[in-house]
Structures are given as C-alpha cells and as structure tokens.
Design a protein around this motif. Structure first.
Motif, PDB file in Angstrom:
ATOM      1  N   ILE A  31      64.066 -24.634 -47.814  1.00 60.60           N
ATOM      2  CA  ILE A  31      62.839 -23.853 -47.979  1.00 60.60           C
ATOM      3  C   ILE A  31      62.880 -22.714 -46.969  1.00 60.60           C
ATOM      4  O   ILE A  31      62.903 -22.951 -45.756  1.00 60.60           O
ATOM      5  CB  ILE A  31      61.600 -24.735 -47.745  1.00 60.60           C
ATOM      6  N   ASN A  32      62.909 -21.479 -47.449  1.00 65.47           N
ATOM      7  CA  ASN A  32      62.967 -20.313 -46.569  1.00 65.47           C
ATOM      8  C   ASN A  32      61.570 -19.965 -46.076  1.00 65.47           C
ATOM      9  O   ASN A  32      60.658 -19.734 -46.885  1.00 65.47           O
ATOM     10  CB  ASN A  32      63.574 -19.118 -47.301  1.00 65.47           C
ATOM     11  N   ILE A  33      61.417 -19.916 -44.764  1.00 65.10           N
ATOM     12  CA  ILE A  33      60.101 -19.738 -44.144  1.00 65.10           C
ATOM     13  C   ILE A  33      60.050 -18.450 -43.333  1.00 65.10           C
ATOM     14  O   ILE A  33      60.999 -18.114 -42.617  1.00 65.10           O
ATOM     15  CB  ILE A  33      59.784 -20.935 -43.217  1.00 65.10           C
ATOM     16  N   LEU A  34      58.935 -17.737 -43.457  1.00 65.92           N
ATOM     17  CA  LEU A  34      58.661 -16.567 -42.620  1.00 65.92           C
ATOM     18  C   LEU A  34      57.579 -16.947 -41.617  1.00 65.92           C
ATOM     19  O   LEU A  34      56.468 -17.297 -42.004  1.00 65.92           O
ATOM     20  CB  LEU A  34      58.190 -15.394 -43.484  1.00 65.92           C
ATOM     21  N   LEU A  35      57.918 -16.911 -40.330  1.00 67.90           N
ATOM     22  CA  LEU A  35      56.958 -17.223 -39.266  1.00 67.90           C
ATOM     23  C   LEU A  35      56.217 -15.946 -38.874  1.00 67.90           C
ATOM     24  O   LEU A  35      56.840 -14.969 -38.458  1.00 67.90           O
ATOM     25  CB  LEU A  35      57.673 -17.787 -38.032  1.00 67.90           C
ATOM     26  N   ALA A  36      54.897 -15.954 -39.003  1.00 69.10           N
ATOM     27  CA  ALA A  36      54.102 -14.775 -38.658  1.00 69.10           C
ATOM     28  C   ALA A  36      53.074 -15.136 -37.597  1.00 69.10           C
ATOM     29  O   ALA A  36      52.048 -15.761 -37.880  1.00 69.10           O
ATOM     30  CB  ALA A  36      53.413 -14.228 -39.904  1.00 69.10           C
ATOM     31  N   ASP A  37      53.352 -14.748 -36.361  1.00 72.27           N
ATOM     32  CA  ASP A  37      52.459 -15.004 -35.230  1.00 72.27           C
ATOM     33  C   ASP A  37      52.805 -13.999 -34.152  1.00 72.27           C
ATOM     34  O   ASP A  37      53.985 -13.702 -33.936  1.00 72.27           O
ATOM     35  CB  ASP A  37      52.645 -16.433 -34.704  1.00 72.27           C
ATOM     36  N   ASP A  38      51.795 -13.469 -33.463  1.00 71.40           N
ATOM     37  CA  ASP A  38      52.076 -12.438 -32.461  1.00 71.40           C
ATOM     38  C   ASP A  38      52.531 -13.011 -31.125  1.00 71.40           C
ATOM     39  O   ASP A  38      52.862 -12.248 -30.210  1.00 71.40           O
ATOM     40  CB  ASP A  38      50.857 -11.534 -32.249  1.00 71.40           C
ATOM     41  N   HIS A  39      52.569 -14.324 -30.996  1.00 71.85           N
ATOM     42  CA  HIS A  39      53.051 -14.948 -29.760  1.00 71.85           C
ATOM     43  C   HIS A  39      54.500 -15.400 -29.935  1.00 71.85           C
ATOM     44  O   HIS A  39      54.775 -16.357 -30.666  1.00 71.85           O
ATOM     45  CB  HIS A  39      52.167 -16.130 -29.372  1.00 71.85           C
ATOM     46  N   ARG A  40      55.421 -14.713 -29.267  1.00 74.12           N
ATOM     47  CA  ARG A  40      56.847 -14.990 -29.430  1.00 74.12           C
ATOM     48  C   ARG A  40      57.202 -16.419 -29.009  1.00 74.12           C
ATOM     49  O   ARG A  40      58.031 -17.072 -29.639  1.00 74.12           O
ATOM     50  CB  ARG A  40      57.672 -13.988 -28.619  1.00 74.12           C
ATOM     51  N   ILE A  41      56.573 -16.902 -27.940  1.00 75.15           N
ATOM     52  CA  ILE A  41      56.880 -18.248 -27.451  1.00 75.15           C
ATOM     53  C   ILE A  41      56.512 -19.289 -28.502  1.00 75.15           C
ATOM     54  O   ILE A  41      57.252 -20.256 -28.728  1.00 75.15           O
ATOM     55  CB  ILE A  41      56.133 -18.530 -26.129  1.00 75.15           C
TER      56      ILE A  41
END
Length: 211
Positions: free
Chosen positions: A5-15
């Motif tokens: 399952i290909n996932i795109l992580l979208a969050d402004d916190h890199r950690i």
C-alpha cells in the motif's frame, strides 16, 4: 507477492513524519511513497506519484489539511484519505467525514490502530475508532446551537484565520490593512467568546462557518 500500500505522509512536523515512516516500515504491506509538509505539496505529489492513501494532518501551513481534502475531492482523485490529527472534538470529526475523508484517527492513538485504519480504508470501508464513532453520534443527536450573527466580512476573516492564514496574508488577500484584520480578529474573539485561535477553529467547525 502482495503489492504494498503506497502511502503519502502529510504533516508539517518532520520528526513526526520520520517516526511514522519507521512505524509503517515495520509492516510488510506498507510503503511510504512520498512525504509532504503542507496541502499544496500533497496536490503536487499526487500529480506524479502513484499513491493509494494520503495520511493527512489537518493543521498545516500554506494549505491546511481540510482545504487539501476538499480539493482532492473536487478534482475527483482516486486516492483514499485517512485524517491523522491531534483534534478529537466532535466538530472536527463531523466536518472531515462530511467532506469525504475515508477515516479519522487521533495522533494519541498511533499504534496498531493506525495499521487497522489503513487496511480498513483500503478495503473500501470508512474508519472511526469506537470512541470517535460515539462522539460523532452524539453530535448528530445533540447538534450545536445557532452561531452568533456575523457580518460577511467577519465570516470571511474567520474563515481565513481557521485555514491558517497569517494576518498579513489575510490583509493582502482582502486588500485591507493588517491593522483592520487585527481589529476584525479582536471583534471575532469578543463576539464568539474565544480567547485563542484554537477556540476560533473549534467554533467555526462546530457551526459550519468554513467556506
């Protein structure tokens, strides 16, 4: 061999993205195909990168997760959207599910529940935890009271504030001074009985004031 399952992580916190990537890599059926720090980057990535699920935070700069969700739906993109957020209030859950999200999960529940949520939405079903489902049901049974009357301009400024625009950006967009925007913000705080921006966000979502 099972296709991951290909996932795109979208969050402004890199950690946080790094931690999520490590967590997801522990499962053989998950693959983090791309990362984004705001909604605009999400839309750009979806133009070129095959993605099955967007793991989407709501509070991001440039373009919020909610605006990104609406735009993905407007464009008719064939991608699942699982909202991953710190907000557990019923107005947030109701708003994002109404806008077409496939699932909703709070960041304080990031463990095996995240795996379950991802697999559930990929199976074509919507995902809510038992607690969030109960919260959403309560919001339908006991809806919020009518909001305080706001002028068209006040609603406009409120919408931009909720969507993460700075006072300068709002002033530029509406062609008014920053001082005027600040005055509108103070007036909104007073009218709605709010003392922080997060309270403004809660109020706007609860009373469907977002454009």
């Amino acid at each position: 061999m099972i296709k991951p399952i290909n996932i795109l992580l979208a969050d402004d916190h890199r950690i946080l993205r790094t931690g999520l990537k490590l967590l997801l890599s522990s499962q053989g059926d998950f693959h983090v195909a791309a990362e984004a720090s705001n909604g605009r980057e999400v839309l750009d990535i979806l133009k070129t990168t095959p993605v099955d699920v967007v793991l989407l935070d709501l509070s991001m700069p440039v373009m919020s997760g909610l605006d990104c969700l609406k735009e993905i739906k407007r464009r008719g993109l064939a991608v699942k959207i699982l909202v991953l957020t710190m907000y557990s209030e019923q107005q947030y859950i109701k708003e994002v599910m109404t806008q077409g999200a496939d699932g909703y999960i709070c960041k304080d529940a990031i463990d095996t529940e995240l795996f379950q949520a991802l697999r559930t939405v990929m199976d074509g079903r919507r995902y809510l935890s038992d607690e969030d489902a109960h919260t959403l049901l309560n919001s339908l049974i006991d809806p919020p009271k009518d909001p305080v009357d706001l002028s068209a301009r006040e609603r406009e400024v409120l919408t931009y504030l909720v969507h993460g625009y700075s006072l300068a950006a709002i002033a530029d967009t509406l062609h008014i001074s920053i001082k005027t925007v600040s005055t509108y913000k103070s007036r909104l705080m007073q009218k709605l009985g709010c003392t922080t921006k997060s309270e403004l966000v809660d109020y706007a979502l609860a009373h469907k004031l977002l454009k």
